[in-house]
Design a protein around this motif. Structure first.
Motif, PDB file in Angstrom:
ATOM      1  N   GLU A 233       0.812  -1.222   0.000  1.00  0.00           N
ATOM      2  CA  GLU A 233       0.000   0.000   0.000  1.00  0.00           C
ATOM      3  C   GLU A 233       0.846   1.273   0.000  1.00  0.00           C
ATOM      4  O   GLU A 233       0.318   2.378  -0.180  1.00  0.00           O
ATOM      5  CB  GLU A 233      -0.937   0.017   1.217  1.00  0.00           C
ATOM      6  CG  GLU A 233      -0.281  -0.141   2.554  1.00  0.00           C
ATOM      7  CD  GLU A 233      -0.228  -1.586   3.039  1.00  0.00           C
ATOM      8  OE1 GLU A 233      -0.199  -1.790   4.272  1.00  0.00           O
ATOM      9  OE2 GLU A 233      -0.206  -2.497   2.184  1.00  0.00           O
ATOM     10  N   GLN A 234       2.156   1.149   0.175  1.00  0.00           N
ATOM     11  CA  GLN A 234       3.035   2.313   0.119  1.00  0.00           C
ATOM     12  C   GLN A 234       3.507   2.619  -1.303  1.00  0.00           C
ATOM     13  O   GLN A 234       4.232   3.590  -1.518  1.00  0.00           O
ATOM     14  CB  GLN A 234       4.245   2.099   1.035  1.00  0.00           C
ATOM     15  CG  GLN A 234       3.901   2.103   2.512  1.00  0.00           C
ATOM     16  CD  GLN A 234       5.094   1.750   3.386  1.00  0.00           C
ATOM     17  OE1 GLN A 234       5.508   0.585   3.457  1.00  0.00           O
ATOM     18  NE2 GLN A 234       5.661   2.743   4.044  1.00  0.00           N
ATOM     19  N   HIS A 235       3.094   1.813  -2.242  1.00  0.00           N
ATOM     20  CA  HIS A 235       3.432   2.040  -3.646  1.00  0.00           C
ATOM     21  C   HIS A 235       2.962   3.429  -4.082  1.00  0.00           C
ATOM     22  O   HIS A 235       1.822   3.824  -3.837  1.00  0.00           O
ATOM     23  CB  HIS A 235       2.763   0.970  -4.519  1.00  0.00           C
ATOM     24  CG  HIS A 235       2.913   1.182  -5.989  1.00  0.00           C
ATOM     25  ND1 HIS A 235       4.114   1.110  -6.641  1.00  0.00           N
ATOM     26  CD2 HIS A 235       1.982   1.486  -6.942  1.00  0.00           C
ATOM     27  CE1 HIS A 235       3.928   1.329  -7.934  1.00  0.00           C
ATOM     28  NE2 HIS A 235       2.649   1.573  -8.133  1.00  0.00           N
ATOM     29  N   GLY A 236       3.859   4.192  -4.703  1.00  0.00           N
ATOM     30  CA  GLY A 236       3.500   5.506  -5.211  1.00  0.00           C
ATOM     31  C   GLY A 236       3.414   6.596  -4.164  1.00  0.00           C
ATOM     32  O   GLY A 236       2.852   7.663  -4.432  1.00  0.00           O
ATOM     33  N   THR A 237       3.994   6.365  -2.970  1.00  0.00           N
ATOM     34  CA  THR A 237       3.907   7.356  -1.911  1.00  0.00           C
ATOM     35  C   THR A 237       5.208   8.155  -1.782  1.00  0.00           C
ATOM     36  O   THR A 237       6.217   7.852  -2.409  1.00  0.00           O
ATOM     37  CB  THR A 237       3.574   6.700  -0.555  1.00  0.00           C
ATOM     38  OG1 THR A 237       4.613   5.765  -0.213  1.00  0.00           O
ATOM     39  CG2 THR A 237       2.239   5.977  -0.628  1.00  0.00           C
ATOM     40  N   PHE A 238       5.158   9.183  -0.914  1.00  0.00           N
ATOM     41  CA  PHE A 238       6.269  10.100  -0.669  1.00  0.00           C
ATOM     42  C   PHE A 238       6.538  10.072   0.828  1.00  0.00           C
ATOM     43  O   PHE A 238       5.705  10.506   1.622  1.00  0.00           O
ATOM     44  CB  PHE A 238       5.850  11.493  -1.145  1.00  0.00           C
ATOM     45  CG  PHE A 238       6.889  12.581  -1.014  1.00  0.00           C
ATOM     46  CD1 PHE A 238       8.236  12.303  -0.863  1.00  0.00           C
ATOM     47  CD2 PHE A 238       6.491  13.914  -1.075  1.00  0.00           C
ATOM     48  CE1 PHE A 238       9.181  13.321  -0.760  1.00  0.00           C
ATOM     49  CE2 PHE A 238       7.419  14.948  -0.974  1.00  0.00           C
ATOM     50  CZ  PHE A 238       8.761  14.647  -0.810  1.00  0.00           C
ATOM     51  N   VAL A 239       7.689   9.525   1.222  1.00  0.00           N
ATOM     52  CA  VAL A 239       8.010   9.388   2.640  1.00  0.00           C
ATOM     53  C   VAL A 239       9.405   9.923   2.915  1.00  0.00           C
ATOM     54  O   VAL A 239      10.200  10.141   1.998  1.00  0.00           O
ATOM     55  CB  VAL A 239       7.904   7.918   3.116  1.00  0.00           C
ATOM     56  CG1 VAL A 239       6.522   7.357   2.863  1.00  0.00           C
ATOM     57  CG2 VAL A 239       8.962   7.050   2.416  1.00  0.00           C
ATOM     58  N   GLN A 240       9.711  10.116   4.179  1.00  0.00           N
ATOM     59  CA  GLN A 240      11.054  10.543   4.540  1.00  0.00           C
ATOM     60  C   GLN A 240      11.801   9.422   5.238  1.00  0.00           C
ATOM     61  O   GLN A 240      11.258   8.343   5.476  1.00  0.00           O
ATOM     62  CB  GLN A 240      11.019  11.803   5.395  1.00  0.00           C
ATOM     63  CG  GLN A 240      10.450  11.653   6.787  1.00  0.00           C
ATOM     64  CD  GLN A 240      10.509  12.964   7.568  1.00  0.00           C
ATOM     65  OE1 GLN A 240      10.512  14.057   7.006  1.00  0.00           O
ATOM     66  NE2 GLN A 240      10.569  12.865   8.883  1.00  0.00           N
ATOM     67  N   TRP A 241      13.046   9.684   5.588  1.00  0.00           N
ATOM     68  CA  TRP A 241      13.992   8.674   6.044  1.00  0.00           C
ATOM     69  C   TRP A 241      13.505   7.855   7.234  1.00  0.00           C
ATOM     70  O   TRP A 241      13.909   6.695   7.398  1.00  0.00           O
ATOM     71  CB  TRP A 241      15.310   9.345   6.397  1.00  0.00           C
ATOM     72  CG  TRP A 241      15.209  10.280   7.573  1.00  0.00           C
ATOM     73  CD1 TRP A 241      14.747  11.574   7.561  1.00  0.00           C
ATOM     74  CD2 TRP A 241      15.540   9.975   8.924  1.00  0.00           C
ATOM     75  NE1 TRP A 241      14.775  12.097   8.829  1.00  0.00           N
ATOM     76  CE2 TRP A 241      15.256  11.141   9.691  1.00  0.00           C
ATOM     77  CE3 TRP A 241      16.031   8.855   9.574  1.00  0.00           C
ATOM     78  CZ2 TRP A 241      15.469  11.193  11.061  1.00  0.00           C
ATOM     79  CZ3 TRP A 241      16.251   8.903  10.943  1.00  0.00           C
ATOM     80  CH2 TRP A 241      15.966  10.061  11.674  1.00  0.00           C
TER      81      TRP A 241
END
Length: 248
Positions: A233-241
């Motif tokens: 479900e994290q496919h195509g997301t924008f996350v930080q370190w």
């Protein structure tokens, strides 16, 4: 997960990626470190002598005429299993550019070429090898262990987070990369190729300067923790370190 390709691997975050992946309990069996001038990358060459799974390959992300030959080289290294992970790490920042008065066309074009055009074209070039890995690991869910294209971007590319301006060309190049990643994620989903946009934090590197609060060791260890625990479900997301989700 058997193979990882990292661009911009001779220094900074790229070199730290190499070091920590080599030492990881679940280290890839093939790690390809690409950089512009391998002969000058003494630390990288020393690591290659000590680790048979590390392959140092010459590659300039801005030399678009070399992409076919580079792809063939990567294919010869990874073999029939394909490429599991591409980490688009190479990037530049040509000064802070506080205002329009600092702006010039050459720096803008150079920054866009390296930070946006090159990563997109490299995903395009590696797509067949990523798909080969995805198809070879049908028993695994979409993610890091199957096939993934990861762009090292920046929170400075977030429209929602831009409340103080500055970093004109750098922000715009990363915003373009983020938008491309969203589109690419849609296109590559049927191929079971995971796409992620990752902000490494403000890190103590040549680009981040010594004023940055985060060491490259902590940044990379945090990112790898995120990578090894990615969920479909994290496919195509924008996350930080540290795994925090960022606004586009």
């Amino acid at each position: 997960m058997s193979s990882v390709l990292i661009t911009g691997s001779s220094r900074g975050l790229g070199l730290e990626f190499v070091k920590q992946l080599l030492a990881h309990p679940k280290a890839p069996s093939v790690l390809i470190a690409a950089c512009r001038k391998p002969d000058n990358a003494s630390e990288l060459q020393s690591l290659a002598k000590a680790h048979s799974n590390l392959h140092v390959v010459q590659f300039d992300v801005n030399d678009f005429d070399s992409y076919d030959a580079f792809t063939q080289k990567v294919a010869s290294i990874v073999g029939e299993k394909g490429l599991n992970v591409l980490i688009n790490n190479a990037g530049i920042m040509k000064g802070k550019k506080d205002s329009l008065s600092d702006f010039n066309a050459k720096d803008m074009m150079d920054t866009l070429t390296t930070n946006y055009i090159a990563p997109v074209l490299l995903i395009k070039a590696m797509r067949p090898l990523l798909k080969l890995a995805a198809d070879s690991n049908k028993n695994l869910p979409i993610g890091w262990s199957r096939a993934a294209a990861i762009n090292i971007t920046s929170y400075l590319g977030s429209l929602a987070e831009n409340t103080f301006g500055t970093f004109l060309e750098y922000r715009e190049s990363k915003a373009a990369l983020n938008m491309a990643a969203r589109s690419i994620a849609v296109e590559l989903a049927p191929d079971n190729i995971f796409v992620l946009s990752m902000h490494p934090g403000w890190v103590q590197t040549d680009m981040g300067t010594s004023e940055a609060p985060l060491t490259k060791e902590d940044s990379i260890s945090g990112m790898l923790k995120v990578f090894y625990s990615l969920k479909p479900e994290q496919h195509g997301t924008f996350v930080q370190w540290d795994g925090k989700v960022l606004p586009w």
